[in-house]
Design an enzyme around this catalytic site. Structure first.
Site, PDB file in Angstrom:
ATOM      1  N   SER A 204     -44.047 -41.743   7.555  1.00 57.54           N
ATOM      2  CA  SER A 204     -44.389 -42.463   8.782  1.00 57.54           C
ATOM      3  C   SER A 204     -43.728 -41.884  10.022  1.00 57.54           C
ATOM      4  O   SER A 204     -44.093 -42.235  11.145  1.00 57.54           O
ATOM      5  CB  SER A 204     -44.007 -43.939   8.647  1.00 57.54           C
TER       6      SER A 204
ATOM      7  N   GLU B  33       0.786  -1.226   0.000  1.00 59.86           N
ATOM      8  CA  GLU B  33       0.000   0.000   0.000  1.00 59.86           C
ATOM      9  C   GLU B  33       0.823   1.282   0.000  1.00 59.86           C
ATOM     10  O   GLU B  33       0.410   2.282  -0.559  1.00 59.86           O
ATOM     11  CB  GLU B  33      -0.946   0.004   1.211  1.00 59.86           C
TER      12      GLU B  33
END
Length: 683
Positions: free
Chosen positions: A397, A129
């Site tokens: 079921s 940076e």
């Protein structure tokens, strides 16, 4: 030969006269040119002096304006500590049942000072940076020129010229300002920041305000999110991966694309080596051993549970909170690992490779506390859809415990004889309807326990009709199933769509003595800063739904399913278990839900597109997953008995009918006629 009478001038004199004439002419021509040059220089001097005069005064005006605005910002800038947290929203930290953090939501944040950060992290950030951060005054002309040259050579923007101080100014004041306007306006702010704060202060603001994907605000939160460690101790490879996120947090987030994140980290390592921030050996080692996600981050442990429990509190305290809050939950990471491992084990060893079938698991304590939740397998584009809590599927079921509970509440008992024979019911608006057994055969008179154990459909329908469909629906709702249930006789066969979480909660109520055990996950919600209690548990107080006798009898019947019925594959070697299988028409859904004395676990399998499974029933793979999960969950726990009520030797309604026959033959005929036409019971 000279003409007579005319003198010829001497050669020398003639030449002198000619030369003199030319010189005279040249001097006459040079005088205007010289004059023009002098005049031009005089005019240029005037212009230059005028420009200098104007420029000097304009410069003074600009300097005054710049100095004034710089001083204004210098005086108004707050203390550095107030600028570290730049979030619009707060975060939610989720704690498991042991008080340990297992997930975050919102914009998580944890303070990090530049002086405390790993040197590798600082070097990685500076390398990518702002390599001259500690050498410039906030604006770096050399950096701007270098960026222009690099971009011109590449034919596109490959390098930015903004310093870290400029980026901090953008984050603080100019995030929504156009680029050119921002660069002009940020000059006095940058100068003021350089005067007001130290370089380490400015870097600290940047390290804390940068967004790094996955809800992580700042490098400390990101390091804990991705690597489960502090940014104070990250390695060069980890530091490079974190710094690589600055360019594109979503694209390079290791949780979304680990290979892209590692590729970007290699670029950062190259910059660090080129700038002398890493030795060649260190850089090569970091490339050979790239950063990996922590096990918790890679597994997204508890992510489905976290998403589900976030809905337990009001949105202004969870989803849209502006505060940092802590949510204590019922989540158990050990049980979650057991469930995930069981699912993986069965699919790896018993399912054809490449299967797209999905599965979900829920584990509860008897009181409804949710301990684990697996919302699906991480395959293809499965995403974050939570099949445990969001998918509405037919239970088949596996719904029958609600039916038999209604029958037991209506006066039947586990030894009551019911007819397993063909049955036809006229459904208004639909015509005659005849349920079929899975085996396609009939066995005549069988006990209620045998019918439940072997999942006989004709008996389930007869029990539902005997107790009343309204009673079945009411019991299901009271046990915690909140979906709309079918109105017709097929209700008994589980044709209504419900979630796995709801159904597992209903089973927990049966284990809990018939008291409703609605699933819950929130224990309390507090402010992170001062531990102030904002909200207590969302647990619904247990309400009696079934009598203890009915619940105990139902537990016994469900234990027979595992011991001798359709759920035999779920048997555990060292403790009793009870449960029920479920398989829907064409095997689109397969279920096994059951419990021991300590935990209730539900398992569902199916395809997301609702296509049929191949060769799968509830008593097969779902029962196997359930068993594998329960073996791991109960490891090291002593066996607990089931709260079942074992029935006395068979008598039931068949015995009552014989007594009536001996007392009154007429009554016998009437009773048989009623039982056979309505219920199908026989002696």
């Amino acid at each position: 030969m000279a003409r007579p009478g005319k003198k010829t001038p001497p050669r020398g004199k003639a030449r002198r006269k000619t030369t003199g004439t030319r010189r005279t002419r040249r001097r006459s021509a040079e005088r205007p040119a010289l004059f023009e040059r002098v005049l031009r220089w005089l005019l240029f001097g005037v212009v230059l002096r005028t420009a200098w005069w104007i420029g000097l005064r304009a410069g003074v005006v600009v300097a005054v304006i710049l100095g004034g605005t710089t001083w204004y910002y210098y005086e108004t800038l707050p203390p550095m500590e107030q600028l570290l947290d730049g979030r619009d929203r707060g975060s939610v930290t989720l704690l498991d049942r042991n008080g340990r953090t297992f997930a975050w939501r919102g914009e998580q944040y944890q303070t990090l000072r530049a002086a405390d950060a790993s040197p590798h992290l600082v070097n990685a950030v500076l390398a990518t940076e702002d390599r001259r951060f500690y050498d410039h005054f906030g604006l770096d002309p050399r950096g701007i020129v270098r960026a222009l040259v690099s971009n011109a050579r590449a034919g596109r923007v490959v390098q930015g010229g903004s310093t870290i101080t400029q980026q901090v100014a953008k984050l603080l004041f100019f995030e929504n300002t156009r680029s050119l306007e921002r660069h002009i306006k940020q000059i006095p702010v940058v100068l003021a920041m350089e005067l007001r704060y130290s370089k380490d202060d400015i870097l600290s603001i940047y390290l804390n305000r940068a967004y790094l994907g996955a809800g992580a605000q700042g490098f400390e939160a990101a390091a804990r999110r991705y690597f489960n460690k502090s940014a104070r101790s990250v390695t060069p490879a980890e530091a490079a991966m974190l710094a690589g996120l600055l360019k594109a947090p979503s694209r390079y987030a290791p949780t979304s694309d680990i290979e892209a994140a590692q590729g970007r980290a290699d670029v950062i390592l190259g910059l660090m080596e080129e700038q002398g921030r890493l030795s060649r050996v260190e850089a090569d080692l970091a490339r050979a051993l790239p950063a990996e996600l922590s096990a918790a981050a890679a597994a997204r442990a508890g992510s489905h549970f976290a998403d589900w429990v976030m809905g337990s509190g009001p949105d202004f305290l969870t989803g849209a909170t502006t505060e940092d809050v802590v949510m204590a939950t019922t989540f158990d990471p050990r049980i979650q690992r057991a469930a995930v491992q069981a699912l993986d084990e069965v699919f790896e060893t018993r399912v054809k490779p490449g299967s797209k079938a999905q599965a979900a698991i829920v584990v509860l304590s008897p009181d409804g506390a949710v301990r684990a939740m697996v919302g699906g397998r991480n395959i293809g584009r499965a995403g974050q859809f939570n099949r445990a809590a969001q998918a509405l599927r037919q239970p088949g079921s596996a719904f029958k415990p609600m039916v038999y509970a209604a029958g037991l509440e209506a006066g039947l008992d586990p030894n009551s004889l019911v007819s397993d024979s063909p049955l036809t019911i006229d459904v208004p608006g639909s015509g005659p309807w005849s349920p079929k057994n899975y085996t396609r055969d009939y066995r005549g008179d069988i006990t209620l326990t045998e019918a439940f154990r072997d999942s006989v459909n004709t008996v389930a329908v007869r029990v539902s009709e005997y107790a009343g469909r309204g009673k079945v629906r009411q019991i299901a709702r009271d046990l915690g199933i909140g979906q709309d249930l079918a109105q017709g006789p097929a209700l008994a066969l589980g044709v209504s769509e419900i979630t796995l979480l709801e159904l597992t909660g209903a089973y927990a109520a049966i284990l809990n003595g018939g008291r409703r055990s609605e699933p819950y996950g929130l224990l309390d919600l507090r402010l992170k800063q001062d531990n102030q209690l904002l909200m207590g548990t969302d647990r619904v107080p247990p309400v009696p739904v079934l009598s203890e006798t009915t619940a105990g009898q139902l537990v016994y019947m469900m234990s027979e399913v595992v011991a001798n019925g359709t759920g035999r594959r779920a048997q555990l070697p060292d403790r009793p278990a009870a449960g029920k299988t479920g398989t829907t028409q064409a095997a689109r859904d397969a279920w096994f839900v059951g419990f021991t004395g300590d935990y209730v676990t539900g398992v569902w399998m199916g395809n997301d597109d609702n296509t049929p499974l191949r060769g799968v029933t509830g008593g097969g793979l779902p029962a196997a997953i359930w068993r594998e999960a329960m073996l791991r969950i109960h490891e090291g726990l002593p066996p607990s008995p089931l709260p079942m009520l074992v029935p006395p030797p068979p008598r039931g309604l068949a015995v009552a009918a014989s007594d009536v026959r001996r007392a009154d033959p007429v009554a016998e005929n009437i009773l048989n006629s009623v039982l056979n036409s309505i219920f199908g019971l026989s002696n």
